[in-house]
Design a protein around this motif. Sequence first.
Motif, short mmCIF file in Angstrom:
data_model
loop_
_atom_site.label_atom_id
_atom_site.label_comp_id
_atom_site.label_asym_id
_atom_site.label_seq_id
_atom_site.Cartn_x
_atom_site.Cartn_y
_atom_site.Cartn_z
N LEU A 192 51.61 -28.10 43.58
CA LEU A 192 51.30 -28.60 44.92
C LEU A 192 49.88 -28.25 45.35
CD1 LEU A 192 54.62 -27.67 46.76
CD2 LEU A 192 53.96 -29.88 45.82
N LEU A 193 49.16 -27.50 44.53
CA LEU A 193 47.83 -27.02 44.91
C LEU A 193 46.77 -27.66 44.03
CD1 LEU A 193 48.68 -23.23 45.30
CD2 LEU A 193 48.68 -25.01 47.06
N PRO A 194 45.51 -27.66 44.47
CA PRO A 194 44.44 -28.24 43.66
C PRO A 194 44.26 -27.48 42.35
CG PRO A 194 43.71 -27.85 45.92
CD PRO A 194 45.03 -27.15 45.76
N ARG A 195 43.92 -28.24 41.30
CA ARG A 195 43.56 -27.59 40.05
C ARG A 195 42.58 -28.48 39.29
NH1 ARG A 195 49.01 -27.63 36.38
NH2 ARG A 195 50.10 -29.31 37.48
N LEU A 232 55.55 -25.16 49.99
CA LEU A 232 54.20 -24.77 50.40
C LEU A 232 54.22 -23.44 51.13
CD1 LEU A 232 52.84 -28.23 51.60
CD2 LEU A 232 52.02 -26.91 49.64
N LEU A 233 55.24 -23.19 51.94
CA LEU A 233 55.38 -21.89 52.58
C LEU A 233 55.55 -20.80 51.53
CD1 LEU A 233 55.66 -20.41 55.31
CD2 LEU A 233 58.13 -20.81 55.17
N ALA A 234 56.33 -21.08 50.49
CA ALA A 234 56.51 -20.11 49.41
C ALA A 234 55.22 -19.86 48.65
CB ALA A 234 57.60 -20.59 48.45
N ASP A 235 54.32 -20.87 48.60
CA ASP A 235 53.06 -20.71 47.87
C ASP A 235 52.11 -19.73 48.53
OD1 ASP A 235 53.40 -22.17 45.58
OD2 ASP A 235 52.56 -24.03 46.37
N THR A 236 52.42 -19.26 49.73
CA THR A 236 51.59 -18.22 50.33
C THR A 236 51.69 -16.91 49.56
OG1 THR A 236 53.35 -17.60 51.88
CG2 THR A 236 51.74 -19.23 52.63
N GLY A 293 43.22 -24.72 49.51
CA GLY A 293 43.97 -25.80 48.87
C GLY A 293 45.36 -25.95 49.47
N LEU A 294 45.99 -24.81 49.80
CA LEU A 294 47.30 -24.82 50.43
C LEU A 294 47.23 -25.46 51.82
CD1 LEU A 294 50.29 -23.84 50.44
CD2 LEU A 294 49.46 -21.66 51.33
N THR A 295 46.22 -25.10 52.56
CA THR A 295 46.06 -25.66 53.91
C THR A 295 45.90 -27.17 53.86
OG1 THR A 295 45.06 -23.62 54.73
CG2 THR A 295 44.61 -25.65 55.96
N GLN A 296 45.05 -27.67 52.95
CA GLN A 296 44.80 -29.11 52.89
C GLN A 296 46.05 -29.87 52.45
OE1 GLN A 296 41.84 -28.20 54.66
NE2 GLN A 296 41.81 -30.38 54.17
#
Length: 830
Positions: free
Chosen positions: A104-107, A511-515, A525-528
């Motif tokens: 779910l994040l940029p890479r 996305l909440l778990a990705d914190t 990246g998470l915010t966007q």
Amino acid sequence: MTPQPRAARTVAEGVGGARRRGRRAGVTLTLAAIVAAAPAGCAWDANVPVQTGATALTGSAGTTTPSGGAGAATNAGAAGATTPAGGASSPTSGADQTAPYPELLPRTIGDAALEVSLTRLSPSIATPDAAVSIDVTIANRGLTAAKPAVTARVGEPLSSRADLDAPLDVAGTTVVSDSVPAPDIAPQGSASVRLTIPAQRLASAAAYGVRPLLVRAETAGGSAAIRTYLPFEQRKEYEPLSLAVAVPLTQDLDPARSGADPAAAERAWARSTAAGSRLDRILTGTAGAAVTYAVDPSLLGPVVGPGPGAGPTSSSGTTSPASATTSSSSTRANDATITTGSTGTNAPGSTGSTGSTGSTTGATATPSAPTSPVVTVGATPPPSPARAAFAKRLADLAKTHPIWDLPSEDPDVAALLSDDISADDLPGLLAGDARVRAALAPASGHRVAWPVVGLSADQVRRLTTAYGQGWSGPIVLPLTGSQQPGWTGDAARRFGDGPTVLAYDETLSRLLADTAGTAGGVGPGLTQRFLAETMTILQEFPGRPRRLLAVAPRDFDPDPTTLAALLRTAESTPWLRTASTDSLLAEAQAPTAPAAIATDDPAGRPEPFPSGSSPLDRDRVDDIEADLQRVAAFAAILPSGSATPATARSAGIGLLSARWRGHGIAWDDAHHAVQSRIDTLLNGVSVVDSQVNFFAESGTLQVTVLNTLDVDVRDVQLHLIAQGRTARLRLPSTPYVLNIAARSRATVKVPVEAIAAGPAVVSAQVSSPDGTRLGAQDATLAVEVQPNTGRLVVGIGGAAAVVFLVGLFRTIRRNRPRVTAEDLKEIDLE
């Protein structure tokens, strides 16, 4: 406990499953398997679409959510992510952690020699009057120096959540920044570059939306890019979305809590709540946000128990062997004499006998004190400073944060409702716990059901029945399993006239778990991605007010700074309105609430946070229910208010917890520890083996019962059973009821009658009032029966009488005169 990668957890589950296959053939608990498959990236080419490498996990229209969370596990494994398991040990402070859902994040996509990471994007939402500044870091992973040129490109506005992960053709993007040359980057070196996008280059006819954003680094030998999203707003022409957030506060997976050592269990509890722990990071990151806490009551300490340092009590008329004086007292129970206290000195198992005078009994050996180690029961260890500090902190936060009441120890209701398992004690497991409302939410709070996976229609019905009449929910379920696919529906729902449902959005929750991540530009990246997800949800029905719910997984282990930043972003986003879960519940109870659906198709039951299968099956649940019954029986012989049965029961219920998913081998170890703990308690009352010579037709047997517990026991039943085909002793048929002082014994004199001569074996059992066996095993009384002792005495007495009469007769004959009186007259005495 060190967190395990998901692939390793899958292997561990397989080993645990193989260990159990011999127990009962053909009975298994089947959940969706985690499939390992690495997503492939592609090299950058001007004529080849840019692939994000992300699997479609959004659960939105046009996407496919893998059953059992296969996609999430796949991508996490491909990226080398490790997910903290069930509250395992916290990651090292300051260490870079990969997010559990990196898809779910940029890479970076493209040339493997270059790596692009996003470090800052400001402002996060483009407006007509502000330029956008982007900071990226370019790392050179090659063997030669590189000097890339960096540009920013944007695509056309996206119209759905599915578009967020759709392939992007670079030919369809527009350069919106000047080309900025990076400094020479040595092999294995890195450099930072700042790009600026003027506001006029982002002008759009649309009032709001979200664009894909590419930051591309080009060299003579190739190029690499990172993809993220740039939401924009020029005019407010929508009805904002309401967003609520809920976070579970549950116990860590620590086997030490299941052991018999109260001090070790308390230390484990202290570790789970101390500064820097997983729970501490959750509370730190959510302290300033409108977040609901779903609290496991076991976090607040034991249910009952005497105060700190409370010692054992003594019954009137009994004396502990530790006393300096020796005394005894006797009562009558079922015609047996019961003597308690210290009355004997022989070692257990020695042989004794008595002579015969009427009705006598061979002396049973009686100890002066219990020979087993004393078992601690009554006292609870003093609360640790960490426990007290955590309880106070949570109580303070409860003043501003809504509270949900989870069942104690957070049982895995999805597993317990499986067709393979029949949990008769489920209603008791789901009963409300007064600790949460008393300590945290006296005027509010809701009993919630929160399974870790989706439920079938039949499971929902059984769950509602188990909670009992008067319970109206909520049940916290995944949104994709509670609505028809095609768009993002409302979180507030209801099963007809049944319980209310709060359906959480899986992607927002991931996305909440990705914190939990800190590496690779997780923050920006998470915010966007979060802003892009919520914007595309808004675009589905911009004029309709809707409610969203995001939740965290059970093993949530966030970076507090990243979590707090994401929650602040949600509060400041113009198309989002902060909502409480109480408002969602009010909407779910309204007549206009949309209907929740459930399917009996296993493929339709999503697992939003893949955590592995549950170790619970029918045999294991039956074993735990039997253990709980034994604990209840043990409690019946103790004084009211004893803490040990409650803590032992809590340890047993803890084996039913959702935190054991994916940890089958650890579950087996904890189960063994719990059973050993219960065995130790029940073995605290036992009968002493002895050998007896019984020289009478009737008399009494002495039976000694030991209490090695540090509290008095009451209503203990003693049963005597003659062994063998032919009974040589007639024993009472009714049990004897005993009350025994702490760390003492009772000697029971049981009336018996001899039937036949020879060796006899008597089995002695002790049990609780409901018949639950106490002691490690039955005691054996070996009795040598000789019932003819009285006849022998009569025979000897008769023989003695005959000898006496013969002797008397002979004496009389010996004294008879040999000369007659007439002859004596004729004798001349002169």
